[in-house]
Design a protein around this motif. Structure first.
Motif, PDB file in Angstrom:
ATOM      1  N   TRP A 211       0.874  -1.178   0.000  1.00  0.00           N
ATOM      2  CA  TRP A 211       0.000   0.000   0.000  1.00  0.00           C
ATOM      3  C   TRP A 211       0.901   1.215   0.000  1.00  0.00           C
ATOM      4  O   TRP A 211       1.830   1.307   0.794  1.00  0.00           O
ATOM      5  CB  TRP A 211      -0.902   0.035   1.244  1.00  0.00           C
ATOM      6  CG  TRP A 211      -2.015  -0.970   1.205  1.00  0.00           C
ATOM      7  CD1 TRP A 211      -2.028  -2.210   1.756  1.00  0.00           C
ATOM      8  CD2 TRP A 211      -3.287  -0.797   0.583  1.00  0.00           C
ATOM      9  NE1 TRP A 211      -3.197  -2.846   1.516  1.00  0.00           N
ATOM     10  CE2 TRP A 211      -4.011  -2.000   0.798  1.00  0.00           C
ATOM     11  CE3 TRP A 211      -3.890   0.241  -0.152  1.00  0.00           C
ATOM     12  CZ2 TRP A 211      -5.307  -2.187   0.321  1.00  0.00           C
ATOM     13  CZ3 TRP A 211      -5.181   0.046  -0.617  1.00  0.00           C
ATOM     14  CH2 TRP A 211      -5.876  -1.146  -0.391  1.00  0.00           C
ATOM     15  N   LEU A 212       0.634   2.152  -0.876  1.00  0.00           N
ATOM     16  CA  LEU A 212       1.428   3.372  -0.936  1.00  0.00           C
ATOM     17  C   LEU A 212       0.600   4.541  -0.419  1.00  0.00           C
ATOM     18  O   LEU A 212      -0.582   4.676  -0.768  1.00  0.00           O
ATOM     19  CB  LEU A 212       1.863   3.671  -2.373  1.00  0.00           C
ATOM     20  CG  LEU A 212       2.744   2.606  -3.043  1.00  0.00           C
ATOM     21  CD1 LEU A 212       3.056   3.023  -4.471  1.00  0.00           C
ATOM     22  CD2 LEU A 212       4.028   2.399  -2.262  1.00  0.00           C
ATOM     23  N   ILE A 213       1.193   5.352   0.440  1.00  0.00           N
ATOM     24  CA  ILE A 213       0.512   6.548   0.945  1.00  0.00           C
ATOM     25  C   ILE A 213       1.388   7.774   0.681  1.00  0.00           C
ATOM     26  O   ILE A 213       2.595   7.671   0.557  1.00  0.00           O
ATOM     27  CB  ILE A 213       0.198   6.438   2.465  1.00  0.00           C
ATOM     28  CG1 ILE A 213       1.482   6.182   3.262  1.00  0.00           C
ATOM     29  CG2 ILE A 213      -0.802   5.329   2.723  1.00  0.00           C
ATOM     30  CD1 ILE A 213       1.254   6.215   4.759  1.00  0.00           C
ATOM     31  N   GLY A 214       0.717   8.888   0.580  1.00  0.00           N
ATOM     32  CA  GLY A 214       1.478  10.114   0.328  1.00  0.00           C
ATOM     33  C   GLY A 214       0.789  10.918  -0.745  1.00  0.00           C
ATOM     34  O   GLY A 214      -0.323  10.591  -1.157  1.00  0.00           O
ATOM     35  N   PRO A 215       1.360  11.974  -1.242  1.00  0.00           N
ATOM     36  CA  PRO A 215       2.690  12.492  -0.842  1.00  0.00           C
ATOM     37  C   PRO A 215       2.635  13.285   0.462  1.00  0.00           C
ATOM     38  O   PRO A 215       1.568  13.690   0.904  1.00  0.00           O
ATOM     39  CB  PRO A 215       3.046  13.401  -2.015  1.00  0.00           C
ATOM     40  CG  PRO A 215       1.719  13.897  -2.499  1.00  0.00           C
ATOM     41  CD  PRO A 215       0.756  12.760  -2.318  1.00  0.00           C
ATOM     42  N   PHE A 216       3.794  13.473   1.073  1.00  0.00           N
ATOM     43  CA  PHE A 216       3.903  14.266   2.288  1.00  0.00           C
ATOM     44  C   PHE A 216       4.749  15.499   2.002  1.00  0.00           C
ATOM     45  O   PHE A 216       5.809  15.385   1.390  1.00  0.00           O
ATOM     46  CB  PHE A 216       4.562  13.457   3.410  1.00  0.00           C
ATOM     47  CG  PHE A 216       3.776  12.236   3.804  1.00  0.00           C
ATOM     48  CD1 PHE A 216       2.693  12.361   4.654  1.00  0.00           C
ATOM     49  CD2 PHE A 216       4.116  10.980   3.325  1.00  0.00           C
ATOM     50  CE1 PHE A 216       1.970  11.239   5.025  1.00  0.00           C
ATOM     51  CE2 PHE A 216       3.394   9.864   3.693  1.00  0.00           C
ATOM     52  CZ  PHE A 216       2.312   9.986   4.544  1.00  0.00           C
ATOM     53  N   PRO A 217       4.286  16.647   2.414  1.00  0.00           N
ATOM     54  CA  PRO A 217       5.088  17.860   2.195  1.00  0.00           C
ATOM     55  C   PRO A 217       6.385  17.807   2.998  1.00  0.00           C
ATOM     56  O   PRO A 217       6.405  17.330   4.126  1.00  0.00           O
ATOM     57  CB  PRO A 217       4.169  18.985   2.695  1.00  0.00           C
ATOM     58  CG  PRO A 217       3.218  18.320   3.631  1.00  0.00           C
ATOM     59  CD  PRO A 217       3.019  16.930   3.126  1.00  0.00           C
ATOM     60  N   ASN A 218       7.436  18.271   2.392  1.00  0.00           N
ATOM     61  CA  ASN A 218       8.747  18.239   3.063  1.00  0.00           C
ATOM     62  C   ASN A 218       9.465  19.565   2.842  1.00  0.00           C
ATOM     63  O   ASN A 218      10.624  19.604   2.448  1.00  0.00           O
ATOM     64  CB  ASN A 218       9.582  17.067   2.523  1.00  0.00           C
ATOM     65  CG  ASN A 218      10.856  16.859   3.331  1.00  0.00           C
ATOM     66  OD1 ASN A 218      10.908  17.168   4.521  1.00  0.00           O
ATOM     67  ND2 ASN A 218      11.891  16.354   2.681  1.00  0.00           N
ATOM     68  N   ARG A 219       8.769  20.631   3.109  1.00  0.00           N
ATOM     69  CA  ARG A 219       9.328  21.955   2.885  1.00  0.00           C
ATOM     70  C   ARG A 219      10.549  22.190   3.767  1.00  0.00           C
ATOM     71  O   ARG A 219      10.488  22.016   4.980  1.00  0.00           O
ATOM     72  CB  ARG A 219       8.250  22.998   3.209  1.00  0.00           C
ATOM     73  CG  ARG A 219       8.550  24.356   2.627  1.00  0.00           C
ATOM     74  CD  ARG A 219       7.397  25.279   2.849  1.00  0.00           C
ATOM     75  NE  ARG A 219       7.142  26.102   1.686  1.00  0.00           N
ATOM     76  CZ  ARG A 219       6.185  26.992   1.642  1.00  0.00           C
ATOM     77  NH1 ARG A 219       5.358  27.117   2.653  1.00  0.00           N
ATOM     78  NH2 ARG A 219       6.029  27.724   0.568  1.00  0.00           N
ATOM     79  N   VAL A 227       4.546  15.123  12.878  1.00  0.00           N
ATOM     80  CA  VAL A 227       3.734  13.927  13.104  1.00  0.00           C
ATOM     81  C   VAL A 227       2.485  14.009  12.255  1.00  0.00           C
ATOM     82  O   VAL A 227       1.719  14.970  12.357  1.00  0.00           O
ATOM     83  CB  VAL A 227       3.345  13.798  14.598  1.00  0.00           C
ATOM     84  CG1 VAL A 227       2.470  12.566  14.798  1.00  0.00           C
ATOM     85  CG2 VAL A 227       4.600  13.726  15.486  1.00  0.00           C
ATOM     86  N   TYR A 228       2.265  12.983  11.406  1.00  0.00           N
ATOM     87  CA  TYR A 228       1.086  12.972  10.541  1.00  0.00           C
ATOM     88  C   TYR A 228       0.019  12.045  11.124  1.00  0.00           C
ATOM     89  O   TYR A 228       0.337  11.004  11.685  1.00  0.00           O
ATOM     90  CB  TYR A 228       1.477  12.505   9.142  1.00  0.00           C
ATOM     91  CG  TYR A 228       2.343  13.488   8.401  1.00  0.00           C
ATOM     92  CD1 TYR A 228       1.770  14.567   7.719  1.00  0.00           C
ATOM     93  CD2 TYR A 228       3.732  13.354   8.397  1.00  0.00           C
ATOM     94  CE1 TYR A 228       2.574  15.492   7.046  1.00  0.00           C
ATOM     95  CE2 TYR A 228       4.526  14.260   7.716  1.00  0.00           C
ATOM     96  CZ  TYR A 228       3.932  15.332   7.055  1.00  0.00           C
ATOM     97  OH  TYR A 228       4.721  16.233   6.394  1.00  0.00           O
TER      98      TYR A 228
END
Length: 228
Positions: A211-219, A227-228
């Motif tokens: 299972w793929l999750i995302g995307p997550f911001p990485n500024r 923590v998400y």
């Protein structure tokens, strides 16, 4: 008389130097510094003369140091692989149970490289009555042999049937695990036998469904602290 004797001696010395055997000379230099030893080994591999009898003689001589005997066996393996020479193959077989571990390891390596496709049953036969150290070396050689055979099939030089037989031998011996098992799965996959490949990967406990999750911001690289 003395003068004639001295001149005769010089002549004999010069002739001895001119007639020096380059093969035996190269074997002697195998015991030298690393750079000189590598150069001598290359000369023996590329010589236009037949170095096999001299190399065999050096291996059998008790006066030859173990590391030189081991180098001679490795060179013999390379020669046999290039020339498909049965003399060398049979000679390497006689050294598979050598007492010195360095010599024994070199014999196994040379034996496998010299006659790869028929090495598997011979190595299996050698496992009978082998001590722990030898057993470890044989099993490593079996794994290397199968991997070599796979590469030959990939280059379209080897036989898929013979390679599958080698995998079967490995499985019967309990060696079809880890990298060897994964290699078999990939080999089956490459041959289009997808169901068998999937079964092998499942047997190894590999994760094949994700299972793929995302995307997550990485500024500015700050996401690792969030923590998400």
């Amino acid at each position: 008389m003395r003068r004639i004797g001295f001149l005769t001696f010089l002549t004999m010395f010069a002739c001895a130097g001119c007639g020096r055997d380059p093969i035996h000379d190269a074997i002697a230099r195998l015991d030298g510094p690393p750079a000189e030893s590598r150069k001598a080994a290359m000369e023996l591999r590329l010589t236009s003369h037949d170095p096999i009898p001299a190399l065999q003689e050096a291996v059998l001589s008790r006066r030859t140091k173990a590391r030189v005997r081991a180098q001679c066996l490795e060179i013999l393996g390379d020669i046999a692989r290039g020339q498909n020479d049965e003399r060398v193959f049979e000679f390497l077989k006689t050294q598979l149970r050598a007492e010195d571990p360095l010599v024994r390891d070199a014999a196994i390596k040379g034996f496998v490289g010299a006659h790869c496709e028929t090495a598997v049953p011979d190595l299996i036969a050698l496992r009978k009555g082998a001590d722990k150290k030898l057993l470890k070396n044989i099993d490593a050689a079996l794994e290397s042999t199968v991997q070599y055979m796979v590469r030959e099939v990939e280059k379209q030089w080897g036989s898929p049937e013979t390679t599958m037989a080698a995998y079967k031998h490995a499985e019967d011996l309990g060696l079809d695990r880890g990298l060897m098992g994964y290699s078999k799965g990939k080999f089956l996959e490459a041959r289009g036998r997808m169901d068998e490949a999937a079964a092998k990967f499942d047997e190894l406990g590999l994760v094949r469904r994700w299972w793929l999750i995302g995307p997550f911001p990485n500024r500015q690289g700050m996401a690792f602290a969030h923590v998400y």
